[in-house]
Every structure is written in C-alpha cells, then in structure tokens.
Design a protein around this motif. Sequence first.
Motif, PDB file in Angstrom:
ATOM      1  N   PHE A   1       4.308  -3.268   3.615  1.00 23.00           N
ATOM      2  CA  PHE A   1       3.116  -2.998   4.414  1.00 23.00           C
ATOM      3  C   PHE A   1       1.868  -2.970   3.527  1.00 23.00           C
ATOM      4  O   PHE A   1       1.877  -2.337   2.481  1.00 23.00           O
ATOM      5  N   PRO A   2       0.769  -3.660   3.903  1.00 22.32           N
ATOM      6  CA  PRO A   2       0.538  -4.391   5.152  1.00 22.32           C
ATOM      7  C   PRO A   2       0.567  -5.915   4.974  1.00 22.32           C
ATOM      8  O   PRO A   2      -0.126  -6.637   5.695  1.00 22.32           O
ATOM      9  N   PHE A   3       1.355  -6.426   4.033  1.00 19.04           N
ATOM     10  CA  PHE A   3       1.276  -7.837   3.653  1.00 19.04           C
ATOM     11  C   PHE A   3       2.406  -8.715   4.185  1.00 19.04           C
ATOM     12  O   PHE A   3       2.436  -9.907   3.904  1.00 19.04           O
TER      13      PHE A   3
ATOM     14  N   ASP B   1       0.189  -1.511  -6.250  1.00 16.57           N
ATOM     15  CA  ASP B   1      -0.400  -0.891  -5.061  1.00 16.57           C
ATOM     16  C   ASP B   1      -1.827  -1.422  -4.899  1.00 16.57           C
ATOM     17  O   ASP B   1      -2.699  -1.156  -5.740  1.00 16.57           O
ATOM     18  N   LEU B   2      -2.057  -2.177  -3.830  1.00 16.16           N
ATOM     19  CA  LEU B   2      -3.348  -2.836  -3.624  1.00 16.16           C
ATOM     20  C   LEU B   2      -4.227  -2.115  -2.607  1.00 16.16           C
ATOM     21  O   LEU B   2      -5.143  -2.718  -2.039  1.00 16.16           O
TER      22      LEU B   2
ATOM     23  N   HIS C   1       0.845  -1.183   0.000  1.00 17.49           N
ATOM     24  CA  HIS C   1       0.000   0.000   0.000  1.00 17.49           C
ATOM     25  C   HIS C   1       0.888   1.242   0.000  1.00 17.49           C
ATOM     26  O   HIS C   1       1.957   1.242   0.613  1.00 17.49           O
ATOM     27  N   ASN C   2       0.462   2.309  -0.666  1.00 18.21           N
ATOM     28  CA  ASN C   2       1.156   3.592  -0.648  1.00 18.21           C
ATOM     29  C   ASN C   2       2.625   3.460  -1.054  1.00 18.21           C
ATOM     30  O   ASN C   2       3.532   3.885  -0.342  1.00 18.21           O
ATOM     31  N   ILE C   3       2.858   2.857  -2.216  1.00 17.43           N
ATOM     32  CA  ILE C   3       4.230   2.547  -2.633  1.00 17.43           C
ATOM     33  C   ILE C   3       4.710   3.380  -3.824  1.00 17.43           C
ATOM     34  O   ILE C   3       5.759   3.084  -4.405  1.00 17.43           O
TER      35      ILE C   3
ATOM     36  N   TYR D   1      -7.503 -10.380  -3.082  1.00 12.24           N
ATOM     37  CA  TYR D   1      -6.845 -10.141  -4.373  1.00 12.24           C
ATOM     38  C   TYR D   1      -5.345 -10.385  -4.280  1.00 12.24           C
ATOM     39  O   TYR D   1      -4.705 -10.719  -5.281  1.00 12.24           O
ATOM     40  N   PHE D   2      -4.789 -10.235  -3.089  1.00 13.21           N
ATOM     41  CA  PHE D   2      -3.343 -10.384  -2.904  1.00 13.21           C
ATOM     42  C   PHE D   2      -2.868 -11.768  -3.362  1.00 13.21           C
ATOM     43  O   PHE D   2      -1.909 -11.890  -4.127  1.00 13.21           O
TER      44      PHE D   2
END
Length: 283
Positions: free
Chosen positions: A64-66, A36-37, A8-10, A44-45
């Motif tokens: 983050f956050p995976f 960016d998910l 996220h936010n990459i 979906y990841f």
Amino acid sequence: MKLGLIGHNIATSQAPDIHRRLGDLFGIYVSYELFDLKSKKESYFFDLLKELKTNGFTGVNVTFPFKEKVVKYADKIHESSSDVKSANTIIFQKNIIAYNTDYSGFIKSYNFHFNKKRPTKILVIGVGGVGRAIAFALSSLGVKELCILDTDIKKGEKILRELDRQAINCSLLNHTQLESKISSFDGIINCTPLGHYDFPGCSLRNLEITNRQWLYDVVYTPAKTIFLNKGELVGSKIISGIDLFIFQALDAFLLFSDNKFNQQDILKHVDNLRSHYFNILYK
C-alpha cells in the motif's frame, strides 16, 4: 539476493525477516531493505524502481498504496497481474516484470483453512490492490456469490464490470444496505488498511456478526485486529493476515529465486513459519 519492500508505513513489516529466513533455509544470502515513501512524491516511486534495477536488486515487494500504480510502470505484466490489474512482486531482469502473489497466496491460504471447499456467499470489504487480488482469487476458487463494499463507488463499479465478464455472481453494496445483509454472509474479508497500527479502526464498524461466519483480515500488524476480535468474541472462525503474509511471501521467494526450488519443498516449511510468526505477532 538484494531485495526490498516499497510502500507507506512499513516499519513494522516482517518481510525482511521472512525472506532472510527463507534464504537461510535454502542456502541463499538475502539482503532486504525497506523503502518507506510516505514523505515522497508519487513520481519518486518509478525513479526508485529504475534505481534499484540499475543497482543490482533482484526484485522488490510492493505494498500500500502502490499495488495498483506499479502495473503502469512495468514492462511486462504476468498473467497473475493482468486481470487483477495490481501487483505486489516486481522482478528485475532485462525488463521490469510485475506479478501478483497476493492472488496466489490467498488461494493457498484459503485452501489451507478450508481444504479446497468451494467458497459460498462472501463479502469483500475494500477493492484496492489486495482487495482486487482476493476478489479475482475467489473467482478462480468458484465462489457462488460475491459481494463487494468500497467507499470509492467508481472503483467498486469498475471491478464489478470486470467480474461480470467472468460470469461471477457479484454485486456492489453500500454501508446502509450492509446493515440488513451482514448476517447472510458465510465469510467476510477485510481488505482495507483499517486495523493497521497506522490506520486504527474496523471496517465492520458496529455491525454484529455470528459464530457461523468466518472472518479473514489481510492486516497482520497487529495480527489480532479489532475486526478479528469481533469474530473471536462471538466464536467465529478467524483467519489472521499472518497467513496471507506467509503464503504470498513463499510465492514471491520462488519468483525472486527464479523458481530454482520445488514449490512442494518450500511448502514443507509452512507449519514452522506459521508457528514462528504467530508466536511473535499474535498477541
């Protein structure tokens, strides 16, 4: 090599740049995509991992956050991830294999700055994916005393039990307790996203630190966070997240390239890489 980063936010990540740069140094063409998910459902990841594996990707970095979530999707978990229970580097072979180069990268960055001196009394703020990796890395470095602070008490209690099994002198603090103990720490490590462009703030809040303490931030966009500015203002040794970014990327690149290169050969480029990224990021 086809590589990528999932998180996220990459948008500001320098991961594409450093892996393409390393590819150029070692004669490998590297393509690197950002996934960016933030607007996607968590399910979906895993679908994306399978899709990238099918489409010929060598592997991906995970942020983050995976980092903790990805472990349950891996077919094989390397020993670097098994205790830590988080991963930031995924290799696609016949299986999906999870590695943790935050763990190894932190150890290398710590030794780079402290010349293999044993860590003494250290505070780790935040024990999500990268925080877990750093806590276990400090355990491997022989930390004398480790204190943990996390807003998620259950998460903090869980890693405390795991570290206790490794006979680590470890305790869990809350913010109220920290006020009276902050000056007792030799090193303070921010492992929360606070300070990132998309997560403004400082994990130390209004607490005061001294010039005999060192501060290490895992955030590197921006490279000079409020957390590090607090240390700089009082004359503390400060370590930017740029260093963790570089050292974990070097280890990830070795994995992506199936360890075709000697680790010592790749470490020869550390000074030039640090000079490059500090020049463009450390404002």
